[in-house]
Design a protein around this motif. Structure first.
Motif, PDB file in Angstrom:
ATOM      1  N   UNK A 107       0.890  -1.145   0.004  1.00  0.00           N
ATOM      2  CA  UNK A 107       0.288   0.103   0.040  1.00  0.00           C
ATOM      3  C   UNK A 107       0.796   1.058  -0.018  1.00  0.00           C
ATOM      4  N   UNK A 108       2.064   1.235  -1.005  1.00  0.00           N
ATOM      5  CA  UNK A 108       2.341   2.594  -0.546  1.00  0.00           C
ATOM      6  C   UNK A 108       2.498   3.218  -2.229  1.00  0.00           C
ATOM      7  N   UNK A 109       2.991   4.416  -2.504  1.00  0.00           N
ATOM      8  CA  UNK A 109       3.306   4.988  -3.644  1.00  0.00           C
ATOM      9  C   UNK A 109       4.762   4.997  -4.105  1.00  0.00           C
ATOM     10  N   UNK A 110       4.995   4.311  -5.471  1.00  0.00           N
ATOM     11  CA  UNK A 110       6.325   4.544  -5.575  1.00  0.00           C
ATOM     12  C   UNK A 110       6.394   5.660  -6.568  1.00  0.00           C
ATOM     13  N   UNK A 111       8.157   5.631  -7.074  1.00  0.00           N
ATOM     14  CA  UNK A 111       8.355   6.863  -7.991  1.00  0.00           C
ATOM     15  C   UNK A 111       9.202   5.979  -8.779  1.00  0.00           C
ATOM     16  N   UNK A 112       8.940   6.324 -10.110  1.00  0.00           N
ATOM     17  CA  UNK A 112       9.817   5.516 -10.861  1.00  0.00           C
ATOM     18  C   UNK A 112      10.371   6.497 -11.726  1.00  0.00           C
TER      19      UNK A 112
END
Lengths: 81, 460
Positions: free
Chosen positions: B196-201
């Motif tokens: 349930x995390x955000x993700x920076x690509x």
């Protein structure tokens, strides 16, 4: 030739061999913005070991990763003392 | 008896908080918005039951397509960005691919597929989502040095065996330097989605310094990359923009200098290095800040993972092992005892084991692989060369660089002749090899050791 001049000379040489354009160099320029990438810098360090007889980045277990061109030159100047 | 299959990946986002996002340089997609929205326009249903190739240029659209198609597609093949397009026909045939997801121009390689579907970060409401029907087969590609990459078959259950959930007091923002379309990066996508995390690509072609600045702006808390990625990041002035509380290394040997440099840069972070391979899955994680791993790991079974060393090479038996290679080109993946041979050579010193290189002597230069034999073959073309040995030399910047020991047919009489021959050999190499394979230094040696097998002695 001074340590600094030897380094500049070899940077130009490696850039030429890798088909890269070297940016105008100054002490505050980020090393990775100089035109050399990680591989270029690894090659440069090996060449300088040949010329200057020292590799300050593998000589000790404590590696300071150089951020600027000035950091990089200083590592050699300190290593030669 | 019917075995209970774990829910599809999408199931994990049903309760995602509204402030969780997937970011790249150009776009931001709310994770919760994917419950009612789709990135595949009105064509999601067409992909139901198909063997789908995910061939988008951006990591973000790949992530969205993976999330929507697990459970829906029969098989998902994830195409890493650096695969030679010339291999596509073989990959399409071997994985029986009949549909593709793209995010750019339609290309000729896909003309014969039943469905070519565009994926975009601009979600539209989904009319009716096809029901989950399949435990989807996931196919990941190996990063081979030559030839068609091997297609490694996994399941979501296997891919997520190593993911343990810790209660986090503050929201988690994951970042990865490692492309999510490779095993190591995919682990981070799965951790973000399941946790349930955000993700920076990163975006295609985005400079590393810009990516670091964005990671800082989004408040990255958990960040993963190879030692080469981290070395590069530590040399960027933008490193000061981030202060992750968890730093993870995987994909290459984590040596003590890089672990110490990360400790110095992030004094309060927890720093761990994980061992995983596309075929063997995740072996273990080490969190004591020291290179190598405790030799005790070879004795017991931990998290279902059992390890042993055979002829110096690490073998792993785990529920995270891939099941097989797709298509006909792959060799046997699992040995008779149920272990996967990783090909990573391990040496025991006291109560610690260290990785010392690859079986067959493959050298890793900042993530690019070099077979010593291909460089030796070029050097040996020089008329004055009798034989040569190409080996790695440690470099803090790329992990290793290539150097060569050369035996000449007759020794040079003068130093000038010697440097002339060296230049000649290097010229030959530069003309025939990509620059990471060109030896950085050549030493002339009187003799090279030959092992009892008649082959060059490559180690020891």
């Amino acid at each position: 030739m001074s340590i600094k001049l030897t380094i500049m000379d070899q940077m130009a040489q490696v850039a030429r061999e890798h088909g890269k354009t070297l940016a105008p160099l100054n002490d505050d320029l980020a090393l990775l913005d100089s035109g050399l990438d990680s591989l270029g810098i690894a090659v440069l360090v090996a060449r300088l070991e040949d010329r200057l007889g020292v590799d300050p980045f593998t000589a000790s277990e404590e590696v300071q990763f150089p951020v600027t061109v000035g950091d990089f030159v200083k590592a050699y100047e300190n290593g030669a003392r | 008896m019917v075995r209970a299959e774990p829910p599809s990946l999408r199931h994990h986002i049903n309760n995602a908080p509204a402030d969780r996002f997937f970011f790249d340089r150009a776009a931001r997609v709310g994770v919760a918005a994917l419950v009612a929205g789709t990135s595949l326009g009105d064509r999601l249903a067409e992909l139901s039951g198909r063997s789908v190739l995910i061939a988008t240029t951006s990591q973000l659209t790949s992530a969205l397509a993976i999330l929507e198609l697990d459970g829906v597609a029969r098989r998902l093949t994830i195409l890493p960005p650096d695969v030679d397009r010339g291999h596509l026909p073989a990959l399409i045939a071997d994985a029986e691919i009949d549909a593709v997801v793209i995010d750019g121009e339609q290309s000729a390689e896909f003309a014969n597929l039943a469905a070519v579907v565009a994926c975009t970060p601009n979600l539209v409401p989904v009319a009716q989502r096809p029901p989950d029907r399949f435990p989807t087969e996931w196919i990941l590609l190996t990063s081979g040095t030559t030839g068609v990459p091997k297609m490694v078959v996994h399941s979501l259950a296997g891919l997520s065996t190593a993911i343990a959930f810790q209660a986090e007091t503050e929201p988690v923002v994951w970042g990865t330097f490692y492309d999510i379309r490779r095993y190591g990066g995919l682990q981070i996508l799965l951790r973000a989605v399941m946790g349930g995390a955000s993700l920076v690509l990163s975006s295609a072609g985005e400079p590393a310094a810009d990516h670091l600045v964005r990671l800082g702006r989004h408040g990255v808390t958990h960040l993963s990359g190879t030692p080469s990625h981290w070395r590069r990041a530590l040399m960027s002035p933008s490193i000061s923009q981030i202060s992750p509380r968890y730093v993870r290394l995987s994909g290459e040997i984590a040596d003590q200098p890089i672990l110490d440099a990360l400790r110095a840069a992030f004094p309060r972070a927890s720093i761990g290095h994980a061992y995983a391979s596309t075929e063997a899955g995740v072996g273990f994680a080490v969190n004591d800040g020291l290179a190598g791993f405790p030799a005790a790991y070879l004795d017991g079974v931990s998290n279902g993972v059992q390890m042993k060393v055979v002829n110096g090479s690490l073998r792993i038996r785990s529920p995270g092992n891939a099941s097989r290679y797709a298509g006909s080109r792959g060799a046997t993946l699992i040995d008779g005892d149920g272990f996967v041979d990783t090909g990573d050579m391990v040496e025991r010193r006291g109560d610690r084991c260290f990785f010392v290189g690859r079986k067959g002597g493959i050298i890793n230069i900042g993530g690019l692989k070099v077979h010593p034999e291909e460089v030796e073959a070029v050097i040996n073309r020089h008329p004055q060369v009798h034989m040569s040995l190409v080996r790695p030399k440690r470099s803090p910047f790329t992990g290793a660089i290539v150097i060569a020991d050369v035996v000449l047919k007759s020794p040079c009489k003068r130093a000038e002749d010697e440097s002339g021959v060296k230049d000649d050999i290097l010229k030959l190499c530069r003309g025939a090899l990509p620059r990471h394979k060109v030896p950085v230094a050549i030493s002339f040696v009187p003799v090279l050791a030959v092992a009892a097998t008649g082959k060059l002695a490559r180690r020891g």
